[in-house]
Design a protein around this motif. Structure first.
Motif, mmCIF file in Angstrom:
data_model
loop_
_atom_site.group_PDB
_atom_site.id
_atom_site.type_symbol
_atom_site.label_atom_id
_atom_site.label_comp_id
_atom_site.label_asym_id
_atom_site.label_seq_id
_atom_site.Cartn_x
_atom_site.Cartn_y
_atom_site.Cartn_z
ATOM 1 N N ALA A 133 18.370 31.128 -14.617
ATOM 2 C CA ALA A 133 18.306 31.499 -16.032
ATOM 3 C C ALA A 133 17.866 30.300 -16.875
ATOM 4 O O ALA A 133 17.093 30.449 -17.832
ATOM 5 N N GLY A 134 18.348 29.108 -16.510
ATOM 6 C CA GLY A 134 18.007 27.900 -17.270
ATOM 7 C C GLY A 134 16.511 27.633 -17.250
ATOM 8 O O GLY A 134 15.925 27.243 -18.272
ATOM 9 N N ILE A 135 15.884 27.845 -16.090
ATOM 10 C CA ILE A 135 14.439 27.612 -16.000
ATOM 11 C C ILE A 135 13.683 28.610 -16.861
ATOM 12 O O ILE A 135 12.766 28.245 -17.607
ATOM 13 N N LEU A 172 11.662 27.476 -20.111
ATOM 14 C CA LEU A 172 10.226 27.767 -20.244
ATOM 15 C C LEU A 172 9.943 28.428 -21.589
ATOM 16 O O LEU A 172 9.034 28.030 -22.315
ATOM 17 N N ALA A 173 10.761 29.442 -21.914
ATOM 18 C CA ALA A 173 10.558 30.164 -23.171
ATOM 19 C C ALA A 173 10.774 29.230 -24.365
ATOM 20 O O ALA A 173 9.988 29.235 -25.319
ATOM 21 N N LEU A 174 11.830 28.405 -24.291
ATOM 22 C CA LEU A 174 12.103 27.458 -25.381
ATOM 23 C C LEU A 174 10.941 26.486 -25.556
ATOM 24 O O LEU A 174 10.566 26.137 -26.673
ATOM 25 N N GLY A 175 10.391 26.045 -24.436
ATOM 26 C CA GLY A 175 9.337 25.042 -24.497
ATOM 27 C C GLY A 175 7.989 25.618 -24.892
ATOM 28 O O GLY A 175 7.179 24.935 -25.510
ATOM 29 N N PRO A 181 1.868 28.794 -17.107
ATOM 30 C CA PRO A 181 3.259 28.386 -16.908
ATOM 31 C C PRO A 181 3.606 28.188 -15.435
ATOM 32 O O PRO A 181 4.361 27.276 -15.095
ATOM 33 N N PHE A 182 3.053 29.023 -14.563
ATOM 34 C CA PHE A 182 3.439 28.963 -13.157
ATOM 35 C C PHE A 182 2.598 27.976 -12.358
ATOM 36 O O PHE A 182 3.095 27.295 -11.475
ATOM 37 N N LEU A 183 1.292 27.908 -12.691
ATOM 38 C CA LEU A 183 0.402 27.055 -11.900
ATOM 39 C C LEU A 183 0.427 25.598 -12.365
ATOM 40 O O LEU A 183 0.119 24.704 -11.595
ATOM 41 N N VAL A 184 0.758 25.359 -13.630
ATOM 42 C CA VAL A 184 0.678 23.996 -14.150
ATOM 43 C C VAL A 184 1.974 23.527 -14.817
ATOM 44 O O VAL A 184 2.526 22.480 -14.454
ATOM 45 N N VAL A 185 2.490 24.324 -15.750
ATOM 46 C CA VAL A 185 3.611 23.838 -16.564
ATOM 47 C C VAL A 185 4.863 23.590 -15.715
ATOM 48 O O VAL A 185 5.441 22.493 -15.754
ATOM 49 N N LEU A 186 5.260 24.581 -14.927
ATOM 50 C CA LEU A 186 6.478 24.404 -14.132
ATOM 51 C C LEU A 186 6.362 23.286 -13.092
ATOM 52 O O LEU A 186 7.250 22.442 -13.006
ATOM 53 N N PRO A 187 5.265 23.255 -12.306
ATOM 54 C CA PRO A 187 5.150 22.138 -11.365
ATOM 55 C C PRO A 187 5.159 20.777 -12.065
ATOM 56 O O PRO A 187 5.776 19.838 -11.570
ATOM 57 N N PRO A 195 22.204 22.772 -19.271
ATOM 58 C CA PRO A 195 21.525 21.527 -18.878
ATOM 59 C C PRO A 195 20.130 21.769 -18.310
ATOM 60 O O PRO A 195 19.193 21.028 -18.615
ATOM 61 N N VAL A 196 20.007 22.830 -17.497
ATOM 62 C CA VAL A 196 18.699 23.148 -16.920
ATOM 63 C C VAL A 196 17.739 23.611 -18.021
ATOM 64 O O VAL A 196 16.566 23.208 -18.060
ATOM 65 N N ALA A 197 18.251 24.448 -18.932
ATOM 66 C CA ALA A 197 17.397 24.955 -20.015
ATOM 67 C C ALA A 197 16.878 23.807 -20.875
ATOM 68 O O ALA A 197 15.681 23.743 -21.183
ATOM 69 N N VAL A 198 17.771 22.888 -21.246
ATOM 70 C CA VAL A 198 17.368 21.770 -22.111
ATOM 71 C C VAL A 198 16.368 20.864 -21.396
ATOM 72 O O VAL A 198 15.317 20.513 -21.949
ATOM 73 N N ALA A 199 16.667 20.531 -20.132
ATOM 74 C CA ALA A 199 15.758 19.657 -19.378
ATOM 75 C C ALA A 199 14.389 20.318 -19.209
ATOM 76 O O ALA A 199 13.347 19.675 -19.388
#
Lengths: 253, 234
Positions: A76-78, A82-85, A166-172, A135-139
Motif C-alpha cells: 500500500a505504501g508504494i 507513487l500517487a503522492l509523488g 511509473p513502472f518502467l522508469v519511476v519505480l525502478p 514510512p514506505v509511502a513517504v520514502a
C-alpha cells in the motif's frame, strides 16, 4: 574482523555492567533480574514453553504477524507513495492525512481497530499495516519526486507511454529509497507488534511479555525483549543484504 | 511532401514568465542527413531549442515541425542523447540499448549490431556504473539509435568527458553519422567541436536567443564562428 571484535566487545561490556548491577543487589531481582536468571528462562521457555506455547511458537507467530502487516503496508505504501509523488492533486488531499496517521501512536488507534475488527488476528494485522505503511509511502513519494527529468524524457523519447513511465522508469529509479523506507517500515512493525499483542496476544512474543508482566516475572519480560531485539537485528541484516542485491548501483550512479 | 527526417521551425518563441525570452523568433529549416552543430554561450537557448524539437517542451509562439507534422511530444523518431549518459542503472548495458525496442522482433540482433557500432560488444552484460564515462556515453548513443530514429538530438554529449575521450568520441560520432545517414542536431559550447563535426554550423546569441550565424562547412569557418560566438557572449 575489527568490526566483529568491536561489536562482540560492546555486547560483552553491556552484559558485564548488567551482571554487576544485578549482583550488587541495589534493586531486588523483580526490578533487575540477573543475566543467569534470564538465560535460564530462555532455556526453560524454549523447552517447556510459557503460557502453553514454546518460545519458538511465540516468536514465529509474532514474526508471521510482522511479515503480513509489513507486506500489506509496503504494498500500500508504494501505491500511495507513487500517487503522492506523481499526482499533485492526490498529494494536496492525502499528503497531510499520511502525516497525520504517521504521528499517531499505534496504541491510540488500536482501541478503534479492536472495536471495528474484534480481538483476533485482523486488528493486529491492521495495526501493523497502518504503522508500516507511512514510512514506505513517504520514502516512495520523495524518491518519485526526485527522479531526474532526463530519465523520464529519455524513456519518452524511446516510446514509453505516460502510463508506462511509473513502472518502467519511476519505480525502478526510486527503488533505493523505497528499500530504505521498507527497512524503516519493518522496524516500525517490530516496535508495534508488542502493542498489537497486548490484547489476546498469546501466542506471540508481545503476549508472552504482557503475561509475564502481570505475574511480575521480570526475567521473562527481559528475555522476551532480548529475543525481539535479536530477531529484529537479524531481519534488518537480511534486509541490508536484499538492498545490496536489488540496488547494487546505490551510491554509484 | 516533406521528408520524415526534416526539421522546420517557424517563428519559434519561448518565454518564461513575462520577461525572460529564452528563444525569440527562430526560423530554421534542416534537411535530412544534415549534421547541424549549434554553438553559443551558455544561456543562449541552444539546449532549449533542442528540447523543443525533442518534444519535451512546447514553444509559447510559432511552430516546430518534424517531417511536416507539428511536434506534439517526444517520440521514437527523434533519438536523444543528454550531457549526462542517463543510462538506467537497474538495467545492464544490453537491456539499456534494448529499452526502446523492448517488444520488437529481432531485438537481440539489433542490439548486438548497435553494440558493435559503438564498440561496446564486450560490455553488454555490465551495469552502467561499471563503465567509464566515455563508455557510458557510447551506450547512451546506442540506446538512442536503437529505434532507428531519423533524427538524432545531442545536447552537449561530450562536454563532461576528458579531452582525449572527447576527441575519440567525436571521430566515432562522425563515422556513425556517415554510416547511418541520420539527421543530427548537435548542441555544444565548443567552437572546435562544432566546426569539426558540423556540415552546417549555427551560432546563437544570448537572451533573447536568436540565430546570428548560419553557415555550411567551409575552410575558414573556425575564425568566423569564433568571432560570432565572442560577440554573441556580450
Amino acid at each position: 574482523m575489527r568490526a566483529v571484535a568491536l561489536r562482540l566487545g560492546g555486547v560483552l561490556a553491556l552484559l558485564g555492567i548488567w551482571w554487576a548491577v544485578a549482583a550488587a543487589q541495589i534493586w531486588p531481582p523483580v526490578f533487575v533480574p540477573t543475566p543467569a536468571a534470564v538465560w535460564e528462562q530462555l532455556l526453560k521457555t524454549s523447552v517447556t514453553g510459557y503460557s502453553g506455547y514454546s518460545l519458538a511458537d511465540h516468536l514465529l507467530v509474532s514474526l508471521g504477524r510482522i511479515l503480513l502487516g509489513s507486506l500489506y503496508g509496503i504494498a500500500a505504501g508504494i501505491v500511495v507513495g507513487l500517487a503522492l509523488g506523481l499526482v499533485p492533486a492526490f498529494r494536496a488531499v492525502f499528503g497531510p492525512l499520511v502525516t497525520f496517521v504517521r504521528t499517531l501512536p499505534p496504541l491510540a488507534y488500536f482501541s478503534l481497530l479492536i472495536i471495528w475488527l474484534g480481538i483476533d488476528e485482523p486488528p493486529k494485522i491492521a495495526l501493523l499495516f497502518v504503522a508500516a505503511m507511512p514510512p514506505v509511502a513517504v520514502a516512495t513519494a520523495e524518491a518519485v519526486r526526485g527522479v531526474h527529468e532526463d530519465y523520464l524524457n529519455a524513456a519518452r523519447s524511446l516510446g514509453v507511454s505516460p502510463w508506462g513511465l511509473p513502472f518502467l522508469v519511476v519505480l525502478p529509479s526510486a527503488l533505493p529509497e523505497v528499500l530504505v523506507g521498507v527497512r524503516v517500515a519493518v522496524g516500525v512493525a517490530y516496535t508495534t507488534v508488542v502493542a498489537a499483542e497486548t490484547v489476546n496476544g498469546v501466542p506471540g512474543i508481545g503476549g508472552m511479555i504482557r503475561d509475564a508482566q502481570r505475574y511480575n516475572q521480570t526475567d521473562v519480560v527481559v528475555m522476551g525483549l532480548l529475543v525481539i531485539g535479536a530477531s529484529g537485528l537479524a531481519i534488518d541484516l537480511l534486509l541490508i543484504r536484499l538492498q545490496r542485491l536489488l540496488v547494487p548501483w546505490r551510491g554509484k550512479a | 511532401m516533406p521528408s520524415p527526417d526534416s526539421v522546420a521551425l517557424k517563428g519559434v518563441t519561448l518565454t518564461y514568465g513575462r520577461k525572460v525570452h529564452a528563444l525569440d523568433g527562430i526560423d530554421l529549416a534542416i534537411e535530412p542527413g544534415e549534421f547541424v552543430a549549434i554553438v553559443g554561450p551558455s544561456g543562449c537557448g541552444k539546449s532549449t531549442l533542442l528540447r523543443l524539437v525533442a518534444g519535451f517542451a512546447r514553444p509559447t509562439g510559432g511552430e516546430v515541425r518534424v517531417g511536416g507534422e507539428p511536434v506534439a511530444g517526444p517520440g521514437p523518431d527523434r533519438g536523444m542523447v543528454f550531457q549526462q549518459p542517463r543510462l538506467f542503472p537497474w538495467l545492464s548495458v544490453r537491456r539499456n540499448v534494448a529499452f526502446g525496442i523492448r517488444r520488437h522482433p529481432g531485438r537481440d540482433a539489433r542490439v548486438a549490431e548497435l553494440l558493435d557500432l559503438v564498440g561496446l560488444a564486450d560490455a553488454a552484460r555490465l551495469r552502467p556504473y561499471e563503465l567509464s564515462g566515455g563508455m557510458q556515453q557510447r551506450a547512451a548513443i546506442a540506446r538512442a539509435l536503437a529505434p532507428d530514429p531519423g533524427i538524432l538530438l545531442m545536447d552537449e554529449p561530450f562536454a563532461a568527458l576528458d579531452a582525449l575521450t572527447r576527441e575519440r568520441l567525436q571521430e566515432e560520432l562522425r563515422r556513425i553519422w556517415q554510416q547511418t545517414g541520420k539527421t543530427v542536431l548537435f548542441v555544444t559550447h565548443s567552437v572546435d567541436e562544432a566546426v569539426f563535426l558540423g556540415t552546417r554550423v549555427l551560432v546563437m546569441s544570448k537572451r533573447p536567443g536568436r540565430i546570428v550565424l548560419d553557415l555550411p562547412h567551409q575552410p575558414d569557418l573556425r575564425e568566423t564562428v569564433s568571432t560570432a560566438v565572442r560577440q554573441a557572449a556580450v
